[in-house]
Design a protein around this motif. Sequence first.
Motif, PDB file in Angstrom:
ATOM      1  N   ARG A 432       0.809  -1.348   0.091  1.00 55.49           N
ATOM      2  CA  ARG A 432       0.076  -0.006  -0.066  1.00 55.49           C
ATOM      3  C   ARG A 432       0.778   1.191   0.053  1.00 55.49           C
ATOM      4  NH1 ARG A 432      -4.717  -0.201   4.373  1.00 55.49           N
ATOM      5  NH2 ARG A 432      -5.300   1.687   3.449  1.00 55.49           N
ATOM      6  N   GLY A 433       0.517   2.257  -0.688  1.00 59.02           N
ATOM      7  CA  GLY A 433       1.176   3.571  -0.789  1.00 59.02           C
ATOM      8  C   GLY A 433       1.209   4.211   0.448  1.00 59.02           C
ATOM      9  N   GLY A 434       1.871   5.435   0.526  1.00 57.57           N
ATOM     10  CA  GLY A 434       1.828   6.205   1.348  1.00 57.57           C
ATOM     11  C   GLY A 434       2.821   6.255   2.346  1.00 57.57           C
ATOM     12  N   GLN A 435       2.925   7.114   3.240  1.00 53.31           N
ATOM     13  CA  GLN A 435       4.101   7.335   3.924  1.00 53.31           C
ATOM     14  C   GLN A 435       3.906   6.663   5.575  1.00 53.31           C
ATOM     15  OE1 GLN A 435       6.760   8.201   2.451  1.00 53.31           O
ATOM     16  NE2 GLN A 435       5.226   8.270   0.607  1.00 53.31           N
ATOM     17  N   PRO A 436       4.894   6.384   6.099  1.00 56.94           N
ATOM     18  CA  PRO A 436       4.927   5.722   7.718  1.00 56.94           C
ATOM     19  C   PRO A 436       4.386   6.993   8.529  1.00 56.94           C
ATOM     20  CG  PRO A 436       6.802   5.138   6.734  1.00 56.94           C
ATOM     21  CD  PRO A 436       6.299   6.262   5.707  1.00 56.94           C
ATOM     22  N   GLY A 437       3.627   6.569   9.369  1.00 59.52           N
ATOM     23  CA  GLY A 437       2.927   7.302  10.353  1.00 59.52           C
ATOM     24  C   GLY A 437       1.499   8.228   9.846  1.00 59.52           C
ATOM     25  N   GLN A 438       1.182   8.000   8.617  1.00 62.65           N
ATOM     26  CA  GLN A 438       0.222   8.620   8.007  1.00 62.65           C
ATOM     27  C   GLN A 438      -0.856   7.778   7.431  1.00 62.65           C
ATOM     28  OE1 GLN A 438       1.614  11.518   5.045  1.00 62.65           O
ATOM     29  NE2 GLN A 438       3.436  12.110   6.287  1.00 62.65           N
ATOM     30  N   PRO A 439      -2.133   8.296   7.280  1.00 62.57           N
ATOM     31  CA  PRO A 439      -3.066   7.315   6.800  1.00 62.57           C
ATOM     32  C   PRO A 439      -2.666   7.043   5.501  1.00 62.57           C
ATOM     33  CG  PRO A 439      -4.066   9.367   7.855  1.00 62.57           C
ATOM     34  CD  PRO A 439      -2.632   9.544   7.794  1.00 62.57           C
ATOM     35  N   ARG A 440      -3.126   5.557   5.127  1.00 63.98           N
ATOM     36  CA  ARG A 440      -2.561   5.193   3.650  1.00 63.98           C
ATOM     37  C   ARG A 440      -3.809   5.555   2.669  1.00 63.98           C
ATOM     38  NH1 ARG A 440       2.687   2.921   3.636  1.00 63.98           N
ATOM     39  NH2 ARG A 440       3.116   2.258   5.767  1.00 63.98           N
ATOM     40  N   PRO A 441      -3.208   6.360   1.555  1.00 60.37           N
ATOM     41  CA  PRO A 441      -4.354   6.697   0.619  1.00 60.37           C
ATOM     42  C   PRO A 441      -5.092   5.630  -0.089  1.00 60.37           C
ATOM     43  CG  PRO A 441      -2.187   7.340   0.065  1.00 60.37           C
ATOM     44  CD  PRO A 441      -1.978   6.630   1.459  1.00 60.37           C
ATOM     45  N   ALA A 442      -6.165   5.514  -0.507  1.00 59.42           N
ATOM     46  CA  ALA A 442      -6.988   4.562  -1.137  1.00 59.42           C
ATOM     47  C   ALA A 442      -6.310   4.726  -2.605  1.00 59.42           C
ATOM     48  CB  ALA A 442      -8.362   4.627  -1.271  1.00 59.42           C
ATOM     49  N   GLY A 443      -6.262   3.711  -3.097  1.00 59.76           N
ATOM     50  CA  GLY A 443      -5.747   3.537  -4.825  1.00 59.76           C
ATOM     51  C   GLY A 443      -4.303   3.881  -5.024  1.00 59.76           C
ATOM     52  N   VAL A 444      -3.701   3.771  -4.138  1.00 61.35           N
ATOM     53  CA  VAL A 444      -2.186   4.134  -4.230  1.00 61.35           C
ATOM     54  C   VAL A 444      -1.483   2.816  -3.931  1.00 61.35           C
ATOM     55  CG1 VAL A 444      -0.266   5.395  -3.552  1.00 61.35           C
ATOM     56  CG2 VAL A 444      -2.647   6.563  -3.562  1.00 61.35           C
ATOM     57  N   ARG A 445      -0.418   2.492  -4.806  1.00 57.27           N
ATOM     58  CA  ARG A 445       0.556   1.199  -4.580  1.00 57.27           C
ATOM     59  C   ARG A 445       1.864   1.617  -4.417  1.00 57.27           C
ATOM     60  NH1 ARG A 445      -1.491  -2.944  -2.417  1.00 57.27           N
ATOM     61  NH2 ARG A 445       0.282  -4.395  -3.517  1.00 57.27           N
ATOM     62  N   LYS A 446       2.518   1.068  -3.771  1.00 57.08           N
ATOM     63  CA  LYS A 446       4.015   1.421  -3.417  1.00 57.08           C
ATOM     64  C   LYS A 446       4.566   0.252  -4.096  1.00 57.08           C
ATOM     65  CE  LYS A 446       5.504   3.131   0.157  1.00 57.08           C
ATOM     66  NZ  LYS A 446       5.830   4.449  -0.299  1.00 57.08           N
ATOM     67  N   PHE A 447       5.719   0.676  -4.854  1.00 52.07           N
ATOM     68  CA  PHE A 447       6.574  -0.315  -5.642  1.00 52.07           C
ATOM     69  C   PHE A 447       8.057  -0.091  -5.186  1.00 52.07           C
ATOM     70  CE2 PHE A 447       3.017  -0.081  -8.251  1.00 52.07           C
ATOM     71  CZ  PHE A 447       2.970  -1.449  -8.979  1.00 52.07           C
ATOM     72  N   MET A 448       8.829  -1.447  -4.985  1.00 54.28           N
ATOM     73  CA  MET A 448      10.142  -1.608  -4.557  1.00 54.28           C
ATOM     74  C   MET A 448      10.636  -2.432  -5.866  1.00 54.28           C
ATOM     75  SD  MET A 448      11.190   0.235  -1.790  1.00 54.28           S
ATOM     76  CE  MET A 448      10.611   0.761  -0.068  1.00 54.28           C
ATOM     77  N   VAL A 449      11.461  -1.799  -6.430  1.00 47.88           N
ATOM     78  CA  VAL A 449      12.202  -2.648  -7.431  1.00 47.88           C
ATOM     79  C   VAL A 449      13.690  -2.534  -7.248  1.00 47.88           C
ATOM     80  CG1 VAL A 449      12.407  -3.106 -10.080  1.00 47.88           C
ATOM     81  CG2 VAL A 449      10.252  -1.804  -9.136  1.00 47.88           C
ATOM     82  N   GLU A 450      14.268  -4.047  -7.350  1.00 46.13           N
ATOM     83  CA  GLU A 450      15.631  -4.047  -6.823  1.00 46.13           C
ATOM     84  C   GLU A 450      16.424  -4.427  -7.938  1.00 46.13           C
ATOM     85  OE1 GLU A 450      16.215  -6.773  -3.483  1.00 46.13           O
ATOM     86  OE2 GLU A 450      14.564  -5.953  -2.373  1.00 46.13           O
ATOM     87  N   PHE A 451      17.520  -3.865  -8.190  1.00 46.80           N
ATOM     88  CA  PHE A 451      18.668  -4.079  -9.238  1.00 46.80           C
ATOM     89  C   PHE A 451      19.789  -4.420  -8.462  1.00 46.80           C
ATOM     90  CE2 PHE A 451      15.468  -1.062 -11.100  1.00 46.80           C
ATOM     91  CZ  PHE A 451      15.336  -1.700 -12.430  1.00 46.80           C
ATOM     92  N   LEU A 452      20.651  -5.188  -8.958  1.00 44.14           N
ATOM     93  CA  LEU A 452      21.991  -5.662  -8.647  1.00 44.14           C
ATOM     94  C   LEU A 452      23.100  -5.892  -9.530  1.00 44.14           C
ATOM     95  CD1 LEU A 452      23.344  -6.851  -6.164  1.00 44.14           C
ATOM     96  CD2 LEU A 452      22.471  -9.258  -6.904  1.00 44.14           C
ATOM     97  N   GLY A 453      24.101  -5.423  -9.173  1.00 40.02           N
ATOM     98  CA  GLY A 453      25.428  -5.685  -9.990  1.00 40.02           C
ATOM     99  C   GLY A 453      25.440  -4.753 -11.123  1.00 40.02           C
ATOM    100  N   GLY A 454      26.273  -4.948 -12.191  1.00 35.01           N
ATOM    101  CA  GLY A 454      26.751  -4.097 -13.135  1.00 35.01           C
ATOM    102  C   GLY A 454      27.225  -2.678 -12.804  1.00 35.01           C
ATOM    103  N   PRO A 455      27.068  -1.701 -13.651  1.00 31.55           N
ATOM    104  CA  PRO A 455      27.865  -0.455 -13.297  1.00 31.55           C
ATOM    105  C   PRO A 455      27.273   0.202 -11.930  1.00 31.55           C
ATOM    106  CG  PRO A 455      26.236  -0.076 -14.752  1.00 31.55           C
ATOM    107  CD  PRO A 455      26.293  -1.782 -14.791  1.00 31.55           C
ATOM    108  N   LEU A 456      26.329  -0.452 -11.480  1.00 32.14           N
ATOM    109  CA  LEU A 456      25.681  -0.221  -9.948  1.00 32.14           C
ATOM    110  C   LEU A 456      26.953  -0.299  -8.702  1.00 32.14           C
ATOM    111  CD1 LEU A 456      22.221  -1.040  -9.569  1.00 32.14           C
ATOM    112  CD2 LEU A 456      22.936   1.297  -9.933  1.00 32.14           C
ATOM    113  N   ALA A 457      27.651  -1.545  -8.861  1.00 30.85           N
ATOM    114  CA  ALA A 457      28.739  -1.811  -7.994  1.00 30.85           C
ATOM    115  C   ALA A 457      29.854  -0.738  -8.262  1.00 30.85           C
ATOM    116  CB  ALA A 457      29.145  -3.022  -8.200  1.00 30.85           C
ATOM    117  N   ALA A 458      30.049  -0.090  -9.386  1.00 30.20           N
ATOM    118  CA  ALA A 458      31.046   0.894  -9.228  1.00 30.20           C
ATOM    119  C   ALA A 458      30.674   2.324  -9.017  1.00 30.20           C
ATOM    120  CB  ALA A 458      31.884   0.765 -10.653  1.00 30.20           C
TER     121      ALA A 458
END
Length: 530
Positions: A432-458
Amino acid sequence: MLHRRHFIAASGSALTLASLGLPADALAATGLQLGPPSPFSFDRLAALAESLASRPFVAAAPLPAGVLERIDYEAHGKIRFDTDSALFRDGPGNFPVTFFHLGRFFPTPVHMHLLETAAGDAFSREILYDPGYFDMPADSPARKLPPGAGFAGFRFQESRLGDPKQLDWKKNDWVAFLGASYFRAIGELYQYGLSARGIAIDVAEPDRPEEFPAFTRFYFEPSAPGSTSVTVHALLEGPSITGAYRFVMERTKAVRMDVECRLFLRRDVARLGIAPLTSMYWFSETHPSSIDWRPEVHDSDGLAMWSGGGERIWRPLNNPEQTTASAFVDTRPRGFGLLQRDRAFEHYLDGVHYEKRPSLWVEPMGDWGEGAVQLIEIQTDDEIHDNTVAFWVPKAPATAGSRFALRYRLHWTDVEPYPSPLARCVATRTGRGGQPGQPRPAGVRKFMVEFLGGPLAALPTGTRPELVLTTSRGKFSYLFAEAVPNGVPGHWRAQFDFTADGKETVDMRLYLKSGDQTLSETWLYQHHPA
């Protein structure tokens, strides 16, 4: 390899096992019985397929239905091929062949043939079915099948020259063809998982039932001594299509298959799927289950693509509420595959070892022209159903009388065979979207997309990747990237909230960059607003 040219048939009486290049006692020791010889070449097989396509489809003569029905799951489980009867049990080549028995769930007879050369010409001889090849109870209904009934499929066993204490060939196989045009192989982690098919016809096509053409004949070439590869030819038959296939399959650390096919259409096909891959996706960290105790259950967790333009793409799989079809238009694709990227046992906690299931990558050989990689996702509520299909659909219409000649390579591996130098997407998490300590707004989704390796390591200390994020509808908020706080170099996550505009499906696209440098592959996602 076989001598491939057209030639005049020799009489059966002129040939012996010795003239075919096999010692007379080699097959006699296995008990396998062979039919009379017939001339063979791949061109002849393709000509036969083309000839069949010009005539109405005629299904194989049915076997006694009452007998097949009685060979149910329990009865079939009591039938075991006797490895003393394995083709190539004593060579030539390293890999013996064993056969699957017919039954209620595999009723289509498949005819197996041995290939060899005599005086420079190639011939085939059918391996005639006999219940004596199988260990079965004395009262098994399988004993009622007529002579020459055929088999359900086959498999190549592990090397007969290996150490039986480590990998006994009589108990271990590495590739299997069973049912319609389905086949599968183990990967580097010694596990079966997803399947491939010879062809896919009208999968999830509205108002048209899916068709399942079948390999009805197989032809086995004897391998050279010490060879790590085997060659098999196959005839494909179905109401809408016929085809000739050649599989050159190599068993090393993983399994690689070079496939050549010539296809002939009997009638129009709305969705012609080339090099189809079939897998199972039930749930994962992206879509956790509320009914099952395990964290994740899937044979594959994403579709990877390497476009003709060089873009690397990752599309996480879904278990949708209704069947969906996605098309990724391309020209001269470099490859695509259904991959199992998550290799952590603790993410599955299951003794069937989903973390070891192979990834399967399709590498086109030659110019495949214009078309699209298509992904079909079907709702499932159990792990026993394959509900994900990916294949290439040529732009050219698949109309009656059309023909296609294609070559491709299948890689059954741990990871994709040509890894991108960019960071890979390794997880997609939602909440569910929104920020900690605040009411979660209806119709909002939170996404966490993880990436690993490649030029991120440098990345230099203090440099934060930039999100390049687009959507077909809706809006984003609270966008930023941060290093995952696990101490792993090059492990970052992109975070954002998304507010949908209506209930229709939304397509998203994301990659990371720093200045003009692209840091990650492209993440594609199909969101279904609640």
